[in-house]
Design a protein around this motif. Structure first.
Motif, mmCIF file in Angstrom:
data_model
loop_
_atom_site.group_PDB
_atom_site.id
_atom_site.type_symbol
_atom_site.label_atom_id
_atom_site.label_comp_id
_atom_site.label_asym_id
_atom_site.label_seq_id
_atom_site.Cartn_x
_atom_site.Cartn_y
_atom_site.Cartn_z
ATOM 1 N N UNK A 122 4.820 4.517 2.384
ATOM 2 C CA UNK A 122 4.687 3.315 1.293
ATOM 3 C C UNK A 122 5.210 2.175 1.327
ATOM 4 N N UNK A 123 5.566 1.774 2.762
ATOM 5 C CA UNK A 123 5.934 0.214 3.072
ATOM 6 C C UNK A 123 5.059 -0.280 3.579
ATOM 7 N N UNK A 124 5.045 -1.684 3.150
ATOM 8 C CA UNK A 124 4.003 -2.483 3.727
ATOM 9 C C UNK A 124 4.347 -3.293 4.986
ATOM 10 N N UNK A 125 5.622 -3.230 5.399
ATOM 11 C CA UNK A 125 6.239 -3.871 6.574
ATOM 12 C C UNK A 125 5.507 -3.028 7.809
ATOM 13 N N UNK A 151 0.929 -1.162 0.146
ATOM 14 C CA UNK A 151 0.132 -0.117 -0.124
ATOM 15 C C UNK A 151 0.886 1.333 -0.040
ATOM 16 N N UNK A 152 0.422 2.314 -0.717
ATOM 17 C CA UNK A 152 1.073 3.693 -0.579
ATOM 18 C C UNK A 152 0.070 4.707 -0.328
ATOM 19 N N UNK A 153 0.415 5.918 -0.218
ATOM 20 C CA UNK A 153 -0.265 6.793 0.221
ATOM 21 C C UNK A 153 -0.313 8.087 -0.928
ATOM 22 N N UNK A 154 -1.444 8.204 -1.742
ATOM 23 C CA UNK A 154 -1.694 9.175 -2.735
ATOM 24 C C UNK A 154 -2.501 10.370 -2.020
ATOM 25 N N UNK A 155 -3.334 11.174 -2.678
ATOM 26 C CA UNK A 155 -4.029 12.088 -2.124
ATOM 27 C C UNK A 155 -5.099 11.633 -0.965
ATOM 28 N N UNK A 156 -5.507 10.308 -1.180
ATOM 29 C CA UNK A 156 -6.098 9.492 -0.067
ATOM 30 C C UNK A 156 -5.314 8.199 -0.018
ATOM 31 N N UNK A 157 -5.459 7.409 1.097
ATOM 32 C CA UNK A 157 -4.731 6.137 1.034
ATOM 33 C C UNK A 157 -5.338 5.579 -0.375
ATOM 34 N N UNK A 158 -4.087 4.939 -1.106
ATOM 35 C CA UNK A 158 -4.212 3.991 -2.286
ATOM 36 C C UNK A 158 -3.498 3.075 -2.208
ATOM 37 N N UNK A 159 -3.615 1.869 -2.975
ATOM 38 C CA UNK A 159 -3.201 0.591 -3.179
ATOM 39 C C UNK A 159 -2.362 0.543 -4.617
#
Length: 557
Positions: free
Chosen positions: A192-195, A13-21
């Motif tokens: 942006x990390x999934x860990x 997952x990473x963060x755009x204007x709102x959380x995005x995948x």
């Protein structure tokens, strides 16, 4: 493995204007071997060093004004010995100047091109970080599309009216920016990390980097609110509330490590840790109770603050810079961010929050948030274009990121990015901060011998203090009748100047700046019951292209 690149599919997952995948197949994350990364970074820094050599040695006003004097004065404990010969900049934190001071105080001073190369190469670290931020944020489908768009984003950002003229100079705006960009990159990677492992510890080095940047030059304070907000969002995203605490503590430690001793020194000597700034709060008797803030470039009103980047699309002077300047990057980025946010809003309204374009960027929303908050903090605090050079370097990432959101098709995006790069480059008017010519030494100053314990009066607002580190070390240098101190003021610094100039038994001199004007010098010396002596003035020679200086003896009337 393909041509040195290992292609990995990133389901994180990473963060755009709102959380995005980032969906499988929409944003392949291209892993680059560490050796290639290191080689690329070295090539970028070497290129920046070579460009610095080509541009020439620094001869900017501030170099002669305080970038040579301030580190010398700090290291030799001159704060209570001299009296502000470099005006209020005499008391600036000089830690960022130690690199240049050390280079020019060493054997390398005899190889000026090597010094220019080193200074430029250090500043080239900014470009390395911009590349890293672009590579992290911009993730279009297709390896070469990503390479092309990241290259365009980087070139837009580092070819501006802020970065290029400052490359290799002593302004230090390209020193603290390294650590601000480093902090931003660290937060983006956390978000942006999934860990989920040791997430709170990951906030330590971005916080430390932010604090170091602030400690090197306090103008970096305009970036701290933006970094704090996106660190908060990243901590919320990672469900690591302790991360924000770690970020804050690390930032404080980084700041104190670089600025703590200087703050304590000013507090000990003057009772104001940021003397003479904010003296309306600290009330040091050594200066007037005023803030001493430089507000000449701040927007005049709310409308100008909102639209300020559009004022820079025409050549201007004394709007955001002392020198003529024009740059379209700010305005283009402004429109690009607006278009991206509108596009995102429209897609949300039409229940299309996860179109592929969203998956082709990671952390772009955080970049937008950081840029917007930092822009308004910069406009409110300073409005000086140099202090906003970090934002200029991020314009390319913002512009190209917006293109990814707004446009479809690789060729269309790349074509638009290249066109905007050409437009930005073709319309830029670079301010000339002053470059000298190479000689046998980078800094070459020769001061006539002074009697021990002399008192030397400097009554000028010109860049003069550069010669002091090369003069008789027991002499005292006093600055008056400039933008900082005047004889009409009633504070302890002015009182000290009057007392020293009227003390009998010590040799007295006054510095003549520019064309010799005996009437002006005599009029000033008369305030202390002194007059110009009959002995001729002795010239101060230097390879710096500033007004001519000479030391003129003063005697009792």
């Amino acid at each position: 493995m393909v041509n040195g690149f290992t292609i990995k599919r990133d389901r994180s997952e990473c963060l755009m204007s709102l959380p995005c995948r980032t969906k499988f197949g929409t944003s392949a994350s291209l892993y680059v071997e560490p050796g290639i990364v290191a080689l690329g970074a070295l090539l970028i820094c070497a290129s920046a060093g070579l460009l610095s050599v080509v541009l020439g040695p620094d001869n900017y006003w501030d170099l002669g004004f305080y970038h040579l004097y301030a580190p010398w004065a700090y290291l030799h404990e001159r704060y209570l010995y001299d009296v502000a010969p470099a005006e209020w900049q005499s008391y600036f934190n000089p830690v960022a100047d130690f690199l240049f001071y050390g280079l020019t105080s060493s054997i390398l001073n005899g190889t000026p091109r090597i010094i220019a190369f080193i200074m430029g190469a250090v500043h080239g670290l900014n470009v390395v970080l911009v590349v890293a931020i672009a590579w992290h944020v911009l993730r279009p489908r297709g390896r070469w599309a990503r390479v092309a768009l990241c290259a365009a984003a980087t070139l837009i950002g580092v070819s501006g009216a802020g970065f290029v003229p400052l490359l290799g100079t002593t302004s230090n705006d390209l020193v603290n920016s390294i650590f601000v960009l480093g902090a931003l990159l660290g937060i983006l990677r956390i978000a942006g990390s999934s860990s989920e492992r040791t997430a709170w510890r990951d906030f330590a080095w971005p916080g430390l980097s932010a604090g170091v940047g602030l400690g090197l030059k306090y103008t970096a304070a305009v970036y701290i609110p933006g970094l704090a907000v996106i660190a908060l969002l990243a901590a919320a995203r990672r469900r690591a509330p302790a991360g924000l605490v770690v970020f804050s503590v690390s930032a404080a430690l980084g700041f104190l490590a670089l600025g703590g001793h200087h703050l304590l020194t000013l507090w000990r000597d003057f009772g104001n840790p940021v003397f003479p700034m904010l003296n309306n709060i600290f009330q040091s008797p050594y200066y007037d109770p005023i803030s001493a803030a430089d507000d000449q470039f701040r927007p005049r009103d709310l409308w100008q603050m909102i639209a300020y980047p559009f004022y820079w699309i025409k050549t201007n002077i004394y709007l955001v810079s002392e020198k003529p300047l024009r740059d379209w990057r700010g305005a283009i980025a402004y429109l690009a961010i607006f278009a991206a946010l509108v596009t995102r809003l429209v897609r949300l309204v039409h229940d299309e929050p996860r179109r592929n374009a969203v998956g082709e960027s990671c952390g772009l929303g955080l970049v937008f948030i950081f840029v917007i908050i930092s822009y308004f903090a910069w406009a409110l605090a300073f409005g000086n274009y140099r202090y906003g050079v970090t934002l200029e370097m991020l314009t390319g990432v913002a512009i190209v990121g917006a293109l990814i959101l707004v446009m479809w098709g690789r060729l269309l995006r790349i074509g638009a990015a290249v066109v905007l790069l050409i437009v930005a480059a073709a319309t830029t008017v670079y301010p000339d901060w002053g470059r000298g010519r190479y000689g046998d030494r980078y800094i070459d100053v020769r001061v006539p011998p002074l009697p021990p314990n002399s008192v030397v009066l400097i009554a000028s607002g010109q860049p003069v203090a550069y010669f002091i580190p090369f003069a008789e070390p027991t002499a005292q240098f006093l600055g008056i009748e400039n933008d900082f101190l005047k004889l009409s003021q009633h504070n302890r610094l002015v009182s000290e100047i009057k007392s020293l100039m009227r003390t009998s038994g010590r040799p007295k001199f006054i510095v003549s700046v520019g064309e010799f004007n005996s009437g002006r010098l005599d009029h000033l010396l008369a305030q202390f019951d002194l007059a110009l002596g009959r002995s001729p003035c002795q010239p101060i020679w230097s390879n710096l292209e500033y007004p001519a200086l000479s030391l003129c003896p003063a005697v009792p009337r």
